[in-house]
Design an enzyme around this catalytic site. Sequence first.
Site, PDB file in Angstrom:
ATOM      1  N   HIS A  91      10.189 -11.854   9.307  1.00 30.37           N
ATOM      2  CA  HIS A  91      11.198 -10.829   9.799  1.00 30.37           C
ATOM      3  C   HIS A  91      10.393 -10.331  11.388  1.00 30.37           C
ATOM      4  CE1 HIS A  91      10.923  -7.198   7.504  1.00 30.37           C
ATOM      5  NE2 HIS A  91      10.774  -6.245   8.486  1.00 30.37           N
ATOM      6  N   ASP A 227       9.669 -13.580   2.633  1.00 25.14           N
ATOM      7  CA  ASP A 227      10.120 -12.693   3.999  1.00 25.14           C
ATOM      8  C   ASP A 227       8.410 -12.857   4.379  1.00 25.14           C
ATOM      9  OD1 ASP A 227      10.520 -11.367   6.335  1.00 25.14           O
ATOM     10  OD2 ASP A 227      11.551  -9.705   5.161  1.00 25.14           O
ATOM     11  N   SER A 653       6.384  -2.791   7.332  1.00 19.37           N
ATOM     12  CA  SER A 653       6.913  -4.029   6.816  1.00 19.37           C
ATOM     13  C   SER A 653       5.244  -5.102   7.321  1.00 19.37           C
ATOM     14  CB  SER A 653       7.820  -4.835   7.661  1.00 19.37           C
ATOM     15  OG  SER A 653       8.777  -4.335   7.197  1.00 19.37           O
TER      16      SER A 653
HETATM   17  N1  ARG Z   1      15.571  -3.447   6.491  1.00 16.31           N
HETATM   18  C1  ARG Z   1      13.915  -3.824   6.614  1.00 16.31           C
HETATM   19  C2  ARG Z   1      13.049  -3.511   8.048  1.00 16.31           C
HETATM   20  O1  ARG Z   1      13.483  -2.632   8.614  1.00 16.31           O
HETATM   21  C3  ARG Z   1      14.379  -5.491   7.323  1.00 16.31           C
HETATM   22  C4  ARG Z   1      14.918  -5.373   8.596  1.00 16.31           C
HETATM   23  C5  ARG Z   1      14.631  -7.710   8.854  1.00 16.31           C
HETATM   24  N2  ARG Z   1      16.355  -8.303   8.188  1.00 16.31           N
HETATM   25  C6  ARG Z   1      17.265  -7.856   8.989  1.00 16.31           C
HETATM   26  N3  ARG Z   1      18.475  -8.553   8.834  1.00 16.31           N
HETATM   27  N4  ARG Z   1      17.215  -7.397  10.495  1.00 16.31           N
HETATM   28  O2  ARG Z   1      13.184  -2.528   9.096  1.00 16.31           O
HETATM   29  N1  ASP Z   2      11.632  -3.188   7.174  1.00 20.89           N
HETATM   30  C1  ASP Z   2      10.810  -1.400   7.335  1.00 20.89           C
HETATM   31  C2  ASP Z   2       9.723  -2.224   8.423  1.00 20.89           C
HETATM   32  O1  ASP Z   2      10.827  -3.203   8.999  1.00 20.89           O
HETATM   33  C3  ASP Z   2      10.347  -1.516   6.331  1.00 20.89           C
HETATM   34  C4  ASP Z   2      10.882  -0.528   5.599  1.00 20.89           C
HETATM   35  O2  ASP Z   2      11.831   0.701   6.360  1.00 20.89           O
HETATM   36  O3  ASP Z   2      10.954  -0.014   4.421  1.00 20.89           O
HETATM   37  O4  ASP Z   2       8.442  -2.437   8.747  1.00 20.89           O
END
Ligand code: ARG
Ligand code: ASP
Length: 717
Positions: A91, A227, A653
């Site tokens: 991502h 990921d 991330s």
């Molecule tokens: N929750 C994770 C992080 O903030 C992964 C985000 C990417 N995935 C998504 N479905 N947008 O930011």
């Molecule tokens: N998914 C998040 C990121 O993109 C990580 C988190 O918020 O735990 O940095």
Amino acid sequence: MIESFRRFKILIAAYILSVSYVSVWAQHVRMWVPSETGDYYYQLKENNVRLQASDLYSAERPSLNDAIVQFNGGCTGEIISPRGLVLTNHHCGYGAIAAHSTLEHNYVEDGFWAQSQAEELPNPGMYVTFVRKIIDVTGEVLQGVTPDMDARQRQSVTDRNINRLKKTLPHEAWQDISIKPFFYGNKYYAFVEENYRDIRLVGAPPSSIGKFGADTDNWMWPRHSGDFSLFRIYADKNNRPAEYSPDNVPYRPDRYLKVSTEGVHEGDMIIVYGFPGRTQEYLPSFRVAQITGKINPVRIGIRRHALDVLDKFMRRNDTLKLKYTSTYARIANYWKKWKGENMGIRRSGAIAEKKHWEEEVLRREAETGGHEVADILQELKAAYDSLEAPELARNVFIEAGYVDNPWMQYALDMYRFERQVQRRPEKFDELKSDFYEQMKNKWAKSDARVNRALFLAMWQDLNRYMPEKYKPSSWEIPANKSSHDKVSDNWQHAVFTDSLRLKKALEGGAENFLNVLKNDSAYKMARGLIDSFYNDISPDYARWQNKTVELMRSYQSHMMKLFPGFRWAPDANGTLRVTFGEVRGYEPRDGVYYEPFSTLDGVIEKYIPGDYEFDLPEKLLDIYKHKDFGKYAVNGTVPVNFLGTAHTTGGNSGSPALNAKGELVGLNFDRVWEGTMSDLYYDPSICRNIMVDIRYVLFIMDKLGDASRLVHEILQN
Ligand code: ARG
Ligand code: ASP
């Protein structure tokens, strides 16, 4: 005997609670600045780490910090080979992967594995940042600051000091200095950085692996996602940062991470090293109540509205689904995070805990004869009360007037272009073709029906949620249907939404163009909102926001002085941090326990043929059927994801998860839903970070992907 022992234990517990309530929560805040070796030493001993603090960071010799990069400003990555190979999340690399995809080479869909260096793909604009040195410059930055100064005077003194330091701190020609406040400006650190700007895409799994579970599984456990993606840093022949050039060569790092395929067990120590973006652990109870009670519900409500609109179109029409998948994912990500945050704050009793803490601070202050904190808290409360309306207005603008409203995004593009033209009308001919192309690209990726429906929904929300004081009159919703329809027709054929109209408007000179804008009724309406944002909302917001920072600075400073024995970790601010945790499951609800590991069996269990979230490559099903797991097999399956107690946030991330020897065992990518409130209140019982097991990364590259070249490069080390 037993009875009296128990009583003794209760007494001890009560004693510990009364002397250091602080340990109950503040001690769990653990995002350390890597140069604070004294602090580490304690941490490391406590956790039985086989590393020296100076292995993690040393100003004198290559250390683990030299193997970590901030990836393209918002994520983290790590070097995993002597030739500059960088591992990060799928991502985080997604934009680049998508940008290189065409119908013939669909790397998003099918994955991508460069078979040679020549096949590695450059990404204009992409960069990674190393932190070579960290210097405490608090004394220098605060030089000349006196207690009687108001915020503005203080700011101008610190700004001047910072600008001077940026020039005078020793650094090489290819390095940059950045200086950031910590603890709301009670401390300052300088970072000597190197920005490499030739970053090439090397590999990515198909998105059915990299995004497996997509929005349904996002922020959730159990998780089954691969990921990850791979890039390579290129440098000039002296190994220094350089713009892209075919003559550049793979970067030779001072340090890279050794990969361990030994895996992790429950209770094992993990170290997560990266660039967490923002946390606010030290906010008082009433501010947390305000965020969760007033701010979050509005942001959640607006995003839900937009998601519902998108969902209706995407369900009916596959082309639209494709066009809006990534918009939907982006909006859903924080919608879900804020919902989880509110739930977690409630469940953990964070507000009551913070109240206790405030009482504890006041009590401690009284003991030492002080009496300032009560006033500071009262002033803080008043400042946050004053901030509320402009902060709400700002959020309504950002959400309903930007993030969830494509037509307003185009209007803002137009607004910026208008300013360029006003400033340099003589450049009009040069500027206009770029602008036209840029707009055409955006329009091609969207759909007028969807944009119109989003506009209508957001128009309602602007009226519903915008505090009265900041409502631009042009955005009132007309009572009669035909004038209402007329407004949306005007937007649909505005000079910033309709390519023919824009083309025509650009045909004359600059003056003609500015005139067309002036007479475009949709643009006038958009301008009304943009102007109220810049002229009314932003200044009020900045004024009260600055006031709260000023007061938080003194609240934080008092807290730190009143509990000098405690090792205070600063909130995340996008700088390099290290955090320690262990592999551990959790109880999401009464009676339910989550194991900290997931496996390939679970991936297959979730498989839904043809589904956009849970489909899988045919080849993976085959591998699974034949149990062709090779050396990645563990108990007849393959490890996929695991959980830890490391304190992480957005920006972490792509961060490496290291074992106690400093070897790479996992790749951080998310947190669990019940614990997303960790940005405001870290509760060790339900806050968990989620990592990809490094063996799953290698398994996917080796068995599913066509990447033996890269597996060799990584494992031969
Ligand atoms: N929750 C994770 C992080 O903030 C992964 C985000 C990417 N995935 C998504 N479905 N947008 O930011
Ligand atoms: N998914 C998040 C990121 O993109 C990580 C988190 O918020 O735990 O940095």
